[in-house]
Design an enzyme around this catalytic site. Structure first.
Site, PDB file in Angstrom:
ATOM      1  N   ASP A  67       0.814  -1.216   0.000  1.00  0.00           N
ATOM      2  CA  ASP A  67       0.000   0.000   0.000  1.00  0.00           C
ATOM      3  C   ASP A  67       0.845   1.263   0.000  1.00  0.00           C
ATOM      4  O   ASP A  67       2.066   1.222   0.191  1.00  0.00           O
ATOM      5  CB  ASP A  67      -0.984   0.005   1.189  1.00  0.00           C
ATOM      6  CG  ASP A  67      -0.359  -0.543   2.479  1.00  0.00           C
ATOM      7  OD1 ASP A  67       0.882  -0.555   2.580  1.00  0.00           O
ATOM      8  OD2 ASP A  67      -1.117  -0.957   3.367  1.00  0.00           O
ATOM      9  N   ASN A 135      -7.949  -3.033  14.095  1.00  0.00           N
ATOM     10  CA  ASN A 135      -9.319  -3.380  13.688  1.00  0.00           C
ATOM     11  C   ASN A 135      -9.353  -4.587  12.743  1.00  0.00           C
ATOM     12  O   ASN A 135     -10.375  -4.867  12.127  1.00  0.00           O
ATOM     13  CB  ASN A 135     -10.008  -2.174  13.035  1.00  0.00           C
ATOM     14  CG  ASN A 135      -9.301  -1.704  11.765  1.00  0.00           C
ATOM     15  OD1 ASN A 135      -8.366  -2.353  11.289  1.00  0.00           O
ATOM     16  ND2 ASN A 135      -9.744  -0.592  11.206  1.00  0.00           N
ATOM     17  N   HIS A 137      -7.517  -4.965   9.994  1.00  0.00           N
ATOM     18  CA  HIS A 137      -7.219  -4.710   8.573  1.00  0.00           C
ATOM     19  C   HIS A 137      -5.904  -5.374   8.160  1.00  0.00           C
ATOM     20  O   HIS A 137      -5.006  -5.574   8.973  1.00  0.00           O
ATOM     21  CB  HIS A 137      -7.234  -3.210   8.232  1.00  0.00           C
ATOM     22  CG  HIS A 137      -6.102  -2.392   8.729  1.00  0.00           C
ATOM     23  ND1 HIS A 137      -6.254  -1.111   9.210  1.00  0.00           N
ATOM     24  CD2 HIS A 137      -4.756  -2.634   8.817  1.00  0.00           C
ATOM     25  CE1 HIS A 137      -5.081  -0.619   9.551  1.00  0.00           C
ATOM     26  NE2 HIS A 137      -4.156  -1.524   9.329  1.00  0.00           N
ATOM     27  N   GLU A 142      -9.847  -2.102   5.121  1.00  0.00           N
ATOM     28  CA  GLU A 142     -10.515  -1.868   6.397  1.00  0.00           C
ATOM     29  C   GLU A 142     -11.723  -2.801   6.527  1.00  0.00           C
ATOM     30  O   GLU A 142     -12.177  -3.383   5.527  1.00  0.00           O
ATOM     31  CB  GLU A 142     -10.975  -0.402   6.457  1.00  0.00           C
ATOM     32  CG  GLU A 142      -9.842   0.624   6.327  1.00  0.00           C
ATOM     33  CD  GLU A 142      -9.057   0.846   7.626  1.00  0.00           C
ATOM     34  OE1 GLU A 142      -8.976  -0.082   8.460  1.00  0.00           O
ATOM     35  OE2 GLU A 142      -8.519   1.952   7.796  1.00  0.00           O
TER      36      GLU A 142
HETATM   37  C1  F6R Z   1       1.280  -1.545   6.111  1.00  0.00           C
HETATM   38  C2  F6R Z   1      -0.016  -2.219   6.182  1.00  0.00           C
HETATM   39  C3  F6R Z   1      -0.838  -2.203   7.433  1.00  0.00           C
HETATM   40  C4  F6R Z   1      -0.025  -2.468   8.681  1.00  0.00           C
HETATM   41  C5  F6R Z   1      -0.910  -2.408   9.921  1.00  0.00           C
HETATM   42  C6  F6R Z   1      -0.107  -2.567  11.191  1.00  0.00           C
HETATM   43  O1  F6R Z   1       1.837  -1.715   4.827  1.00  0.00           O
HETATM   44  O2  F6R Z   1      -0.404  -2.767   5.220  1.00  0.00           O
HETATM   45  O3  F6R Z   1      -1.853  -3.172   7.316  1.00  0.00           O
HETATM   46  O4  F6R Z   1       0.580  -3.733   8.586  1.00  0.00           O
HETATM   47  O5  F6R Z   1      -1.586  -1.188   9.959  1.00  0.00           O
HETATM   48  O6  F6R Z   1       0.747  -1.472  11.338  1.00  0.00           O
HETATM   49  P1  F6R Z   1       1.906  -1.465  12.416  1.00  0.00           P
HETATM   50  O7  F6R Z   1       2.863  -2.546  12.055  1.00  0.00           O
HETATM   51  O8  F6R Z   1       2.534  -0.112  12.329  1.00  0.00           O
HETATM   52  O9  F6R Z   1       1.255  -1.726  13.736  1.00  0.00           O
END
Ligand code: F6R
Length: 242
Positions: A67, A135, A137, A142
């Site tokens: 992403d 959440n 995701h 989401e």
């Molecule tokens: C990042 C991504 C997100 C993160 C998730 C956890 O490329 O795709 O799904 O893996 O938001 O983020 P952290 O590791 O910062 O807790």
């Protein structure tokens, strides 16, 4: 789905790398699916250390990131392209032209997203690294995202923007409102997946992913239906699994 509970972040990163290394050594031209965020940084450090020790070469590999924020200049330190360069690509021998991050600045975001999906379909991911949002995701898919989705632009939930404000001077107003992400179907197309989860803030999401019903309310729960998923948590994130 295989679940390993490590005691802390370092052990989680090491265990994830042990498993990833099997693919890296068996397939010198592997396609890597990569994530940003706090969670995989330790894994990337393991990759860098092992590369520096001469154990693995990334010269023939391709990477596809999950992403990118919409509207954030590539040079911005918090763009996911900058993150990947800083935390991994600048320290290994992967060819930069073979590293792919969605284009969050494209004039036609829908067209760029469709091209990204087509690229991912033509370069099936051998090993996909994932983190998980509080959440549930994965990528920026989401809750409520259809399981058959492909690369698309998403409006980020307020909770996700709040979680990410720590990278933007703790000012939620500086966090972009939209992102472009690989879709659920694109992620599920990976041949193998390693999902990492660290910290108490992820415990409920991990519980719902592993033990809950497969539901679009917890995007990561779809991984229960994938044939080759390894989940590595630290003790806090795995709290409800015991
Ligand atoms: C990042 C991504 C997100 C993160 C998730 C956890 O490329 O795709 O799904 O893996 O938001 O983020 P952290 O590791 O910062 O807790």
């Amino acid at each position: 789905m295989i679940v390993i509970q490590a005691k802390d972040y370092d052990e989680m990163s090491k265990k994830a790398y042990e498993s990833m290394k099997i693919v890296l050594t068996e397939k010198p031209d592997a396609v890597l699916g990569l994530a940003t965020g706090s969670t995989p940084i330790g894994l990337y450090k393991e990759m860098i250390a092992d590369y520096k020790a001469g154990a693995v070469s990334y010269k023939k590999m391709t990477s596809i990131n999950l992403d990118e924020y919409v509207g954030l200049p590539v040079e911005h330190p918090e763009s996911y392209r900058s993150f990947m360069n800083r935390n991994l690509f600048d320290h290994i021998d992967i060819v930069k032209e073979n590293t792919h991050v969605p284009d969050g600045l494209a004039a036609d975001l829908k067209l760029a997203a469709d091209e990204y999906t087509a690229f991912a379909a033509a370069h099936p991911i051998d090993i996909q690294i994932l983190g998980i949002g509080a959440n549930g995701h994965i990528g920026f898919n989401e809750p409520g995202t259809p399981f058959d989705s492909h690369t698309h632009v998403v409006e980020l939930k307020e909770g996700t923007r709040r979680d990410n404000a720590r990278f933007f001077d703790n000012d939620i107003d500086l966090v972009p409102t939209h992102a472009v992400t690989l879709g659920m179907a694109d992620i599920m197309n990976a041949k193998a997946i390693i999902l990492l989860a660290s910290g108490a803030g992820k415990a409920e999401a991990v519980r719902d992913m592993v033990l809950g019903p497969v539901s679009e309310n917890c995007p990561a729960s779809i991984l229960q239906t994938h044939p080759n998923v390894l989940v590595v948590t630290d003790e806090a994130a795995g709290y409800y699994l015991n």
